[in-house]
Design an enzyme around this catalytic site. Structure first.
Site, mmCIF file in Angstrom:
data_model
loop_
_atom_site.group_PDB
_atom_site.id
_atom_site.type_symbol
_atom_site.label_atom_id
_atom_site.label_comp_id
_atom_site.label_asym_id
_atom_site.label_seq_id
_atom_site.Cartn_x
_atom_site.Cartn_y
_atom_site.Cartn_z
ATOM 1 C CG ASN A 68 -1.704 1.236 1.423
ATOM 2 O OD1 ASN A 68 -1.779 2.068 0.516
ATOM 3 N ND2 ASN A 68 -2.325 1.382 2.584
ATOM 4 C CE LYS A 122 0.059 3.096 4.840
ATOM 5 N NZ LYS A 122 0.249 3.161 6.271
ATOM 6 C CG HIS A 181 -5.585 1.854 5.519
ATOM 7 N ND1 HIS A 181 -5.100 2.769 6.429
ATOM 8 C CD2 HIS A 181 -4.569 0.988 5.278
ATOM 9 C CE1 HIS A 181 -3.845 2.466 6.714
ATOM 10 N NE2 HIS A 181 -3.493 1.385 6.027
ATOM 11 C CD GLU A 191 -2.502 5.375 6.966
ATOM 12 O OE1 GLU A 191 -2.516 5.373 5.717
ATOM 13 O OE2 GLU A 191 -1.560 4.902 7.639
ATOM 14 C CD GLU A 219 -2.997 -2.400 7.461
ATOM 15 O OE1 GLU A 219 -1.964 -2.676 6.853
ATOM 16 O OE2 GLU A 219 -3.600 -1.321 7.333
ATOM 17 N N GLY A 230 3.293 2.329 10.698
ATOM 18 C CA GLY A 230 4.283 3.390 10.525
ATOM 19 C C GLY A 230 5.050 3.740 11.786
ATOM 20 C CB SER A 273 5.895 -1.799 11.852
ATOM 21 O OG SER A 273 5.531 -0.451 12.128
ATOM 22 N N GLY A 308 3.137 -1.111 4.143
ATOM 23 C CA GLY A 308 3.160 0.301 3.772
ATOM 24 C C GLY A 308 4.556 0.715 3.345
ATOM 25 N N GLY A 309 5.287 1.364 4.253
ATOM 26 C CA GLY A 309 6.588 1.951 3.934
ATOM 27 C C GLY A 309 7.547 1.010 3.229
HETATM 28 P P1 13P Z 1 3.503 0.385 7.472
HETATM 29 O O1 13P Z 1 3.980 -0.909 6.864
HETATM 30 O O2 13P Z 1 4.217 1.587 6.904
HETATM 31 O O3 13P Z 1 3.504 0.333 8.963
HETATM 32 O O4 13P Z 1 1.967 0.581 7.017
HETATM 33 C C1 13P Z 1 1.085 -0.470 7.172
HETATM 34 C C2 13P Z 1 -0.176 -0.129 6.473
HETATM 35 O O5 13P Z 1 -0.917 0.727 6.927
HETATM 36 C C3 13P Z 1 -0.481 -0.837 5.227
HETATM 37 O O6 13P Z 1 -1.775 -0.595 4.818
#
Ligand code: 13P
Length: 250
Positions: free
Chosen positions: A9, A11, A93, A95, A163, A169, A209, A230-231
């Site tokens: 993802n 983002k 999600h 967020e 999640e 993050g 993470s 994510g990252g």
């Molecule tokens: P991170 O892997 O950056 O913690 O993000 C997880 C996430 O929200 C994937 O949708």
């Protein structure tokens, strides 16, 4: 057997320059033995799908509108995602729940709309730190699962991502026992609601993470069928070893 899924993802990260990464990723995983999905920001979906044509990597969206068309400035419909080359969409999600006030009922409607448009859907669930510290994690996850996932769905087209909000993050990851507890709980709830066989067929992703250094141990937890990353999905150097760890998991 559930097909393992490594989902990235992006983002609100990435522009056209970052599409080169996808070519490198596709080159590194031409016959991956698992499903690889990248969900870039909406303006990149078409170019990303074109870049990856003929590769083993699938493209998805990060959100869609609950309605099919209409006066909703700035929004993207599920059919638009399909038209642009997406095969999946993420709904619910944390967020989006936090930034846009999305409630379980919205997530459920979006999921239904996306399924009707022919997309596969990754529905996200997760507790806050306060909810975990109050001992309410399973209640929260159970309520989100009941209210965010529509009736009558199957594991063929719906994936559930756990999640924990406090792990996204932050570099903080639940213990393997905590991940296992929630994934086992989700599996049991899915079997109760959708029947043993169908409930067993849903893929359950962990997200929050996930990094090359912790992926293998997370993938060894029963009922973890992959990750929503994510990252660490933004670069081949991090995402590729996560995919390799998923393939190595039994
Ligand atoms: P991170 O892997 O950056 O913690 O993000 C997880 C996430 O929200 C994937 O949708």
């Amino acid at each position: 057997m559930r097909r393992k899924l490594a989902a990235g993802n992006w983002k609100m990260n990435g522009t056209g320059d970052d599409l080169a990464m996808l070519k490198d990723l596709a080159g590194a995983h031409s016959d991956p033995g698992c499903e690889i999905l990248i969900c870039p920001p909406a303006p990149l979906i078409h170019r990303a799908a074109t870049t990856l044509q003929g590769s083993a990597i699938t493209i998805g969206g990060q959100d869609c509108h609950p309605r099919t068309t209409g006066a909703h400035t700035g929004d993207t419909s599920a059919a638009m995602l399909v038209d642009a080359g997406a095969r999946y969409v993420i709904t619910g999600h944390s967020e989006r729940r936090a930034d846009h006030g999305e409630q379980d009922a919205d997530v459920r409607t979006k999921t239904t709309t996306a399924l009707e448009a022919g997309l596969q859907v990754i529905v996200c669930l997760g507790e806050s730190l306060a909810q975990r510290e109050a001992g309410n994690t399973l209640d929260v996850i159970g309520a989100q699962l009941s209210a965010s996932v529509p009736d009558g769905v199957t594991g063929k087209t719906v994936v559930i991502a756990y999640e924990p909000i406090w792990a996204i993050g932050t570099g903080k990851v639940p213990t393997l026992a905590q991940i296992g507890e929630v994934h086992d709980f989700i599996r049991a709830r899915l079997k109760d609601r959708f029947g043993a066989q169908n409930g067993q067929s849903f893929r359950l992703l962990y997200g929050g993470s996930v990094k090359p250094g912790n992926a293998a141990e997370i993938f060894a937890v029963p009922n973890v069928d992959g990750a929503l990353v994510g990252g660490a999905s933004l670069g081949v150097a991090d995402f590729s070893p996560i995919i390799a760890a998923l393939l190595g998991a039994s």
